[in-house]
Design a protein around this motif. Sequence first.
Motif, mmCIF file in Angstrom:
data_model
loop_
_atom_site.group_PDB
_atom_site.id
_atom_site.type_symbol
_atom_site.label_atom_id
_atom_site.label_comp_id
_atom_site.label_asym_id
_atom_site.label_seq_id
_atom_site.Cartn_x
_atom_site.Cartn_y
_atom_site.Cartn_z
ATOM 1 N N ILE A 1 0.756 -1.172 -0.158
ATOM 2 C CA ILE A 1 0.059 -0.076 -0.091
ATOM 3 C C ILE A 1 0.735 1.436 -0.060
ATOM 4 O O ILE A 1 0.430 2.255 -0.305
ATOM 5 C CB ILE A 1 -1.117 -0.024 1.446
ATOM 6 C CG1 ILE A 1 -0.091 -0.139 2.461
ATOM 7 C CG2 ILE A 1 -2.126 -1.091 1.030
ATOM 8 C CD1 ILE A 1 -0.956 0.209 3.802
ATOM 9 N N ASP A 2 2.055 1.107 0.328
ATOM 10 C CA ASP A 2 3.127 2.242 0.372
ATOM 11 C C ASP A 2 3.166 2.708 -1.164
ATOM 12 O O ASP A 2 3.783 3.805 -1.423
ATOM 13 C CB ASP A 2 4.454 2.124 0.881
ATOM 14 C CG ASP A 2 5.066 0.810 0.305
ATOM 15 O OD1 ASP A 2 4.205 -0.554 0.567
ATOM 16 O OD2 ASP A 2 6.104 0.671 -0.148
ATOM 17 N N LEU A 3 2.931 1.819 -2.189
ATOM 18 C CA LEU A 3 3.177 2.282 -3.529
ATOM 19 C C LEU A 3 2.158 3.185 -4.268
ATOM 20 O O LEU A 3 2.013 3.298 -5.443
ATOM 21 C CB LEU A 3 3.474 0.867 -4.320
ATOM 22 C CG LEU A 3 4.808 0.072 -4.063
ATOM 23 C CD1 LEU A 3 4.776 -1.006 -4.852
ATOM 24 C CD2 LEU A 3 5.881 0.895 -3.870
ATOM 25 N N VAL A 4 0.818 3.221 -3.531
ATOM 26 C CA VAL A 4 -0.329 3.939 -4.163
ATOM 27 C C VAL A 4 -0.656 4.760 -2.967
ATOM 28 O O VAL A 4 -0.557 4.804 -1.901
ATOM 29 C CB VAL A 4 -1.474 2.953 -4.497
ATOM 30 C CG1 VAL A 4 -0.864 2.040 -5.532
ATOM 31 C CG2 VAL A 4 -1.818 2.058 -3.212
ATOM 32 N N ASP A 5 -1.746 5.843 -3.575
ATOM 33 C CA ASP A 5 -2.205 6.961 -2.742
ATOM 34 C C ASP A 5 -3.239 6.059 -1.883
ATOM 35 O O ASP A 5 -3.904 5.059 -2.128
ATOM 36 C CB ASP A 5 -2.993 7.757 -3.583
ATOM 37 C CG ASP A 5 -2.003 8.808 -4.481
ATOM 38 O OD1 ASP A 5 -0.802 8.798 -3.850
ATOM 39 O OD2 ASP A 5 -2.267 9.110 -5.568
ATOM 40 N N ALA A 6 -3.713 6.704 -0.876
ATOM 41 C CA ALA A 6 -4.841 6.285 0.238
ATOM 42 C C ALA A 6 -6.187 6.139 -0.574
ATOM 43 O O ALA A 6 -6.907 5.168 -0.165
ATOM 44 C CB ALA A 6 -4.920 7.291 1.445
ATOM 45 N N ASN A 7 -6.377 6.799 -1.671
ATOM 46 C CA ASN A 7 -7.843 7.061 -2.251
ATOM 47 C C ASN A 7 -7.656 5.640 -3.127
ATOM 48 O O ASN A 7 -8.990 5.180 -3.410
ATOM 49 C CB ASN A 7 -8.154 8.068 -2.906
ATOM 50 C CG ASN A 7 -6.994 8.136 -4.032
ATOM 51 O OD1 ASN A 7 -5.861 8.216 -3.855
ATOM 52 N ND2 ASN A 7 -7.514 8.684 -5.548
ATOM 53 N N VAL A 8 -6.697 5.303 -3.488
ATOM 54 C CA VAL A 8 -6.467 4.061 -4.365
ATOM 55 C C VAL A 8 -6.738 2.659 -3.534
ATOM 56 O O VAL A 8 -7.472 1.843 -4.027
ATOM 57 C CB VAL A 8 -5.249 3.955 -5.203
ATOM 58 C CG1 VAL A 8 -4.951 2.495 -5.868
ATOM 59 C CG2 VAL A 8 -5.072 4.964 -6.251
ATOM 60 N N VAL A 9 -6.062 2.824 -2.345
ATOM 61 C CA VAL A 9 -6.410 1.589 -1.230
ATOM 62 C C VAL A 9 -7.789 1.462 -1.201
ATOM 63 O O VAL A 9 -8.404 0.455 -1.147
ATOM 64 C CB VAL A 9 -5.549 1.950 -0.159
ATOM 65 C CG1 VAL A 9 -5.819 0.737 0.874
ATOM 66 C CG2 VAL A 9 -4.130 1.866 -0.414
ATOM 67 N N ASP A 10 -8.587 2.610 -0.912
ATOM 68 C CA ASP A 10 -10.174 2.593 -0.819
ATOM 69 C C ASP A 10 -10.831 2.086 -1.832
ATOM 70 O O ASP A 10 -11.743 1.262 -1.674
ATOM 71 C CB ASP A 10 -10.493 3.952 -0.369
ATOM 72 C CG ASP A 10 -9.828 4.665 1.105
ATOM 73 O OD1 ASP A 10 -9.484 3.723 1.922
ATOM 74 O OD2 ASP A 10 -9.771 5.950 1.161
ATOM 75 N N MET A 11 -10.324 2.524 -2.997
ATOM 76 C CA MET A 11 -11.152 1.910 -4.109
ATOM 77 C C MET A 11 -10.821 0.276 -4.272
ATOM 78 O O MET A 11 -11.843 -0.348 -4.787
ATOM 79 C CB MET A 11 -10.436 2.704 -5.376
ATOM 80 C CG MET A 11 -10.982 3.998 -5.582
ATOM 81 S SD MET A 11 -10.105 4.918 -6.903
ATOM 82 C CE MET A 11 -10.604 3.930 -8.202
ATOM 83 N N ILE A 12 -9.613 -0.114 -4.037
ATOM 84 C CA ILE A 12 -9.346 -1.400 -4.071
ATOM 85 C C ILE A 12 -10.211 -2.211 -3.027
ATOM 86 O O ILE A 12 -10.724 -3.188 -3.447
ATOM 87 C CB ILE A 12 -7.880 -1.755 -4.140
ATOM 88 C CG1 ILE A 12 -7.073 -1.088 -4.971
ATOM 89 C CG2 ILE A 12 -7.825 -3.258 -4.043
ATOM 90 C CD1 ILE A 12 -5.796 -1.148 -4.906
ATOM 91 N N GLN A 13 -10.241 -1.698 -1.972
ATOM 92 C CA GLN A 13 -11.264 -2.341 -0.819
ATOM 93 C C GLN A 13 -12.566 -2.467 -1.261
ATOM 94 O O GLN A 13 -13.081 -3.418 -1.345
ATOM 95 C CB GLN A 13 -10.919 -1.587 0.469
ATOM 96 C CG GLN A 13 -11.566 -2.238 1.441
ATOM 97 C CD GLN A 13 -11.229 -1.657 2.754
ATOM 98 O OE1 GLN A 13 -10.458 -1.039 2.982
ATOM 99 N NE2 GLN A 13 -12.136 -2.067 3.856
#
Length: 199
Positions: free
Chosen positions: A156-168
């Motif tokens: 998750i350090d390789l992407v923005d927090a909003n991308v993590v939310d989208m993946i989730q």
Amino acid sequence: MKIIIIGGFLSSGKSTAIQSLGKHFAEAGKTVAVLVNEAGEVDIGGDLFGYDIDTKEVTMACVTCNLKAAITTSVAQLVDKAHPDILFIEPKETVSPLVVREELKLAATKQGGEEYDFAPLITFIDASSFFKNVKEKRKVTFDQIQVSEVVVLNKIDLVDANVVDMIQESVLQINPKAVVLANTNLNETGLNEILKSLG
């Protein structure tokens, strides 16, 4: 013996996570063994952070009866050799973790042996390549997520927090029952949550 099956694509961080988890269990005095169905980006050798870890590689290319037999035979050999408390199994990306678990359950029943204790099925996702994998390997990606009880959004350090939310959100649309955890092998953020999910 607890069996921990960790699925996911090559380079999703499975091998690195197994190193970290294996170290944790070894430090707790557990005997650890690892069965690998494809060479990972990290070599899980016999000497894992100074602990003796038995490792076996199964090199069948696809899901066939031969692969199922090879996995069950290899597990039996590792059990006889190492008598592990913890056995990690890392199938290659095209092999469903659920297929591996069901085959081992079936083999134990047929042989009249002791039933294995299985941790929840885990799939690792590389957050930086998730949407690319959905586009290029849609069926395999969906299959892995659908059978998993725990999905780890790794790197998750390789992407923005909003991308993590989208993946989730995407993962939960595919499998609403999955427990979704965020992790980075960089500093083992999320490792404690993964350990808790293993029971």
